[in-house]
Design a protein around this motif. Structure first.
Motif, PDB file in Angstrom:
ATOM      1  N   GLY A 111      32.433   1.915 112.844  1.00 37.27           N
ATOM      2  CA  GLY A 111      32.976   0.568 112.808  1.00 37.27           C
ATOM      3  C   GLY A 111      33.527   0.190 111.448  1.00 37.27           C
ATOM      4  O   GLY A 111      34.477  -0.599 111.348  1.00 37.27           O
ATOM      5  N   VAL A 112      32.947   0.745 110.381  1.00 40.51           N
ATOM      6  CA  VAL A 112      33.459   0.479 109.042  1.00 40.51           C
ATOM      7  C   VAL A 112      34.864   1.045 108.896  1.00 40.51           C
ATOM      8  O   VAL A 112      35.717   0.471 108.200  1.00 40.51           O
ATOM      9  N   LEU A 113      35.141   2.159 109.538  1.00 42.63           N
ATOM     10  CA  LEU A 113      36.432   2.837 109.382  1.00 42.63           C
ATOM     11  C   LEU A 113      37.537   2.216 110.221  1.00 42.63           C
ATOM     12  O   LEU A 113      38.715   2.494 109.975  1.00 42.63           O
ATOM     13  N   ILE A 114      37.195   1.393 111.203  1.00 45.14           N
ATOM     14  CA  ILE A 114      38.215   0.800 112.069  1.00 45.14           C
ATOM     15  C   ILE A 114      38.758  -0.465 111.408  1.00 45.14           C
ATOM     16  O   ILE A 114      37.994  -1.385 111.097  1.00 45.14           O
ATOM     17  N   PRO A 115      40.050  -0.556 111.169  1.00 51.23           N
ATOM     18  CA  PRO A 115      40.608  -1.777 110.553  1.00 51.23           C
ATOM     19  C   PRO A 115      40.508  -2.958 111.503  1.00 51.23           C
ATOM     20  O   PRO A 115      40.641  -2.816 112.725  1.00 51.23           O
ATOM     21  N   SER A 116      40.269  -4.126 110.937  1.00 50.71           N
ATOM     22  CA  SER A 116      40.099  -5.325 111.763  1.00 50.71           C
ATOM     23  C   SER A 116      41.384  -5.697 112.499  1.00 50.71           C
ATOM     24  O   SER A 116      41.333  -6.281 113.588  1.00 50.71           O
ATOM     25  N   THR A 117      42.545  -5.370 111.935  1.00 45.43           N
ATOM     26  CA  THR A 117      43.801  -5.698 112.610  1.00 45.43           C
ATOM     27  C   THR A 117      43.963  -4.935 113.925  1.00 45.43           C
ATOM     28  O   THR A 117      44.624  -5.416 114.841  1.00 45.43           O
ATOM     29  N   ALA A 118      43.338  -3.745 114.011  1.00 47.26           N
ATOM     30  CA  ALA A 118      43.446  -2.973 115.248  1.00 47.26           C
ATOM     31  C   ALA A 118      42.643  -3.606 116.384  1.00 47.26           C
ATOM     32  O   ALA A 118      42.889  -3.300 117.562  1.00 47.26           O
ATOM     33  N   LEU A 119      41.695  -4.473 116.053  1.00 49.41           N
ATOM     34  CA  LEU A 119      40.847  -5.104 117.069  1.00 49.41           C
ATOM     35  C   LEU A 119      41.327  -6.494 117.450  1.00 49.41           C
ATOM     36  O   LEU A 119      40.755  -7.100 118.362  1.00 49.41           O
ATOM     37  N   ALA A 120      42.335  -7.028 116.768  1.00 54.92           N
ATOM     38  CA  ALA A 120      42.738  -8.409 117.005  1.00 54.92           C
ATOM     39  C   ALA A 120      43.266  -8.616 118.422  1.00 54.92           C
ATOM     40  O   ALA A 120      42.839  -9.556 119.122  1.00 54.92           O
ATOM     41  N   LEU A 121      44.162  -7.757 118.873  1.00 51.17           N
ATOM     42  CA  LEU A 121      44.723  -7.921 120.214  1.00 51.17           C
ATOM     43  C   LEU A 121      43.687  -7.705 121.318  1.00 51.17           C
ATOM     44  O   LEU A 121      43.625  -8.502 122.269  1.00 51.17           O
ATOM     45  N   PRO A 122      42.853  -6.634 121.276  1.00 53.40           N
ATOM     46  CA  PRO A 122      41.795  -6.532 122.290  1.00 53.40           C
ATOM     47  C   PRO A 122      40.864  -7.737 122.303  1.00 53.40           C
ATOM     48  O   PRO A 122      40.445  -8.192 123.375  1.00 53.40           O
ATOM     49  N   LEU A 123      40.547  -8.265 121.121  1.00 52.44           N
ATOM     50  CA  LEU A 123      39.698  -9.456 121.072  1.00 52.44           C
ATOM     51  C   LEU A 123      40.389 -10.654 121.700  1.00 52.44           C
ATOM     52  O   LEU A 123      39.748 -11.478 122.373  1.00 52.44           O
ATOM     53  N   TYR A 124      41.696 -10.759 121.494  1.00 56.69           N
ATOM     54  CA  TYR A 124      42.417 -11.885 122.092  1.00 56.69           C
ATOM     55  C   TYR A 124      42.357 -11.814 123.611  1.00 56.69           C
ATOM     56  O   TYR A 124      42.114 -12.838 124.281  1.00 56.69           O
ATOM     57  N   SER A 155      33.760 -13.038 113.427  1.00 55.98           N
ATOM     58  CA  SER A 155      33.481 -12.998 111.993  1.00 55.98           C
ATOM     59  C   SER A 155      32.011 -12.747 111.679  1.00 55.98           C
ATOM     60  O   SER A 155      31.683 -12.453 110.526  1.00 55.98           O
ATOM     61  N   VAL A 156      31.129 -12.886 112.675  1.00 54.48           N
ATOM     62  CA  VAL A 156      29.702 -12.719 112.393  1.00 54.48           C
ATOM     63  C   VAL A 156      29.276 -11.250 112.448  1.00 54.48           C
ATOM     64  O   VAL A 156      28.099 -10.947 112.223  1.00 54.48           O
ATOM     65  N   VAL A 157      30.198 -10.362 112.753  1.00 53.65           N
ATOM     66  CA  VAL A 157      29.894  -8.934 112.831  1.00 53.65           C
ATOM     67  C   VAL A 157      30.494  -8.245 111.608  1.00 53.65           C
ATOM     68  O   VAL A 157      31.698  -8.340 111.360  1.00 53.65           O
ATOM     69  N   SER A 158      29.633  -7.555 110.850  1.00 49.61           N
ATOM     70  CA  SER A 158      30.081  -6.860 109.642  1.00 49.61           C
ATOM     71  C   SER A 158      29.450  -5.467 109.600  1.00 49.61           C
ATOM     72  O   SER A 158      28.301  -5.316 109.162  1.00 49.61           O
ATOM     73  N   PRO A 159      30.159  -4.440 110.063  1.00 47.45           N
ATOM     74  CA  PRO A 159      29.589  -3.084 109.995  1.00 47.45           C
ATOM     75  C   PRO A 159      29.260  -2.651 108.572  1.00 47.45           C
ATOM     76  O   PRO A 159      28.237  -2.005 108.337  1.00 47.45           O
ATOM     77  N   PHE A 160      30.097  -3.017 107.611  1.00 46.16           N
ATOM     78  CA  PHE A 160      29.787  -2.686 106.229  1.00 46.16           C
ATOM     79  C   PHE A 160      28.509  -3.373 105.772  1.00 46.16           C
ATOM     80  O   PHE A 160      27.711  -2.800 105.024  1.00 46.16           O
ATOM     81  N   GLY A 161      28.292  -4.608 106.209  1.00 43.69           N
ATOM     82  CA  GLY A 161      27.062  -5.303 105.861  1.00 43.69           C
ATOM     83  C   GLY A 161      25.833  -4.618 106.427  1.00 43.69           C
ATOM     84  O   GLY A 161      24.802  -4.519 105.748  1.00 43.69           O
ATOM     85  N   VAL A 162      25.921  -4.140 107.659  1.00 43.30           N
ATOM     86  CA  VAL A 162      24.796  -3.406 108.253  1.00 43.30           C
ATOM     87  C   VAL A 162      24.518  -2.126 107.476  1.00 43.30           C
ATOM     88  O   VAL A 162      23.369  -1.784 107.187  1.00 43.30           O
ATOM     89  N   TYR A 163      25.580  -1.423 107.126  1.00 43.45           N
ATOM     90  CA  TYR A 163      25.424  -0.186 106.349  1.00 43.45           C
ATOM     91  C   TYR A 163      24.753  -0.462 105.001  1.00 43.45           C
ATOM     92  O   TYR A 163      23.797   0.211 104.617  1.00 43.45           O
ATOM     93  N   LEU A 164      25.242  -1.461 104.281  1.00 46.56           N
ATOM     94  CA  LEU A 164      24.683  -1.756 102.958  1.00 46.56           C
ATOM     95  C   LEU A 164      23.236  -2.216 103.064  1.00 46.56           C
ATOM     96  O   LEU A 164      22.390  -1.811 102.259  1.00 46.56           O
ATOM     97  N   CYS A 165      22.924  -3.055 104.059  1.00 47.34           N
ATOM     98  CA  CYS A 165      21.548  -3.537 104.205  1.00 47.34           C
ATOM     99  C   CYS A 165      20.611  -2.411 104.607  1.00 47.34           C
ATOM    100  O   CYS A 165      19.446  -2.386 104.180  1.00 47.34           O
ATOM    101  N   ARG A 166      21.070  -1.472 105.405  1.00 41.18           N
ATOM    102  CA  ARG A 166      20.216  -0.342 105.770  1.00 41.18           C
ATOM    103  C   ARG A 166      19.892   0.508 104.541  1.00 41.18           C
ATOM    104  O   ARG A 166      18.745   0.889 104.304  1.00 41.18           O
TER     105      ARG A 166
END
Length: 311
Positions: free
Chosen positions: A146-159, A178-189
């Protein structure tokens, strides 16, 4: 029979010993970088600082100019009659104060989203670090993906998903992703595995504390620097996010400040005053980020160093 002169050995020994502090000076000279290298390093850092600060300086200077002075005077110096307070007041009062609403929307999206993302990342990272279960590494691998997937690639599926749920063109359309942050999960782990001792958790369990209380009372406190880092990163990401609100929102009253300034630029050809308002609005929009970065940077550095060194 040869005899040594009295004190000869002592004099020889003294002659072979080093002067006091000689070793310290030698070690200091060996560890200190050469003058030429320090000059080159300082010069490169100065050039990098100028490169990053030049746009901010231009923004500050341009916010004191009228729309005519923006195109008719030198960009990196003030005009003959700078009036920054008047122009910024005009930005806030234009179109019944729509910029203030955009600014408040950005604070809502970034503030609430960053807080929720930080708490969710802390809980997920703590669980991945401290609770062994089947498939834990697989879950962590998905988080890294999830960290490697750019957020712009998910915008249309989310819409399409939010449109089917009836949540498009609402505050939730921007807040919920906005409440989902894969990088945040990685850093906290990584940080929880390094900074939260298992022995301390076992002692708390022996004393009768529940897992929720241990997480709230011990885990969150020990993970403080990582949580501040996640909050800062997520706040900046949401504040600067442009594509997701562009796709999700059609009501201008729900726009964040970045999307609102873009709409002003679109009408600036017919209303040239909007050029000056856009520059002033851009200056106001970077102030929260500058304040947060200044206040929280020491926690940010600590969190990144702890997670990178002790992983």
């Amino acid at each position: 029979m040869r005899t040594r002169a009295p004190g000869g050995r002592g004099r020889g020994t003294a002659s072979r010993t080093r002067a006091p502090g000689g070793r310290g000076r030698g070690a200091k000279n060996r560890t200190r970088a050469p003058v030429r290298q320090r000059i080159i390093t300082s010069s490169l850092l100065a050039v990098a600082a100028l490169y990053f600060l030049a746009p901010v300086y231009w923004l500050v200077v341009s916010a004191t100019k009228s729309s005519a002075d923006l195109f008719g005077t030198f960009g990196f110096w003030f005009s003959g009659h700078p009036r920054p307070l008047r122009y910024l007041a005009d930005v806030l009062s234009y179109d019944h104060g729509v910029y203030a609403r955009w600014f408040a929307n950005s604070l809502l999206y970034a503030g609430v989203g960053a807080v929720c993302a930080t708490l969710l990342s802390a809980a997920a990272g703590y669980a991945l670090a401290k609770f062994p279960f089947r498939g834990r590494e697989t879950v962590f691998g998905l988080v890294l993906a999830g960290v490697l997937i750019p957020s712009t690639a998910l915008a249309l599926p989310l819409y399409f998903l939010f449109s089917a749920l009836g949540l498009a063109d609402t505050y939730g359309a921007v807040l919920i992703p906005s409440v989902v942050s894969p990088f945040g999960v990685y850093l906290c782990r990584i940080y929880a595995a390094a900074a939260v001792p298992d022995a301390l958790l076992e002692a708390a369990r022996i004393d009768g504390a529940g897992e929720a209380r241990i997480f709230a009372g011990l885990g969150l406190r020990l993970m403080g620097p990582a949580l501040v880092t996640v909050f800062l990163f997520q706040f900046v990401h949401i504040w600067n996010n442009y594509f997701l609100p562009l796709v999700m929102l059609s009501d201008s009253g729900l726009y964040p400040v970045q999307l609102g300034l873009t709409t002003w630029i679109g009408y600036a050809d017919r209303q040239p005053v909007l050029y000056q308002y856009t520059v002033g609005g851009a200056l106001l929009s970077v102030l929260p980020l500058m304040v947060l970065m200044t206040v929280l940077q020491r926690y940010w550095r600590t969190g990144l160093t702890e997670g990178g060194v002790k992983a």
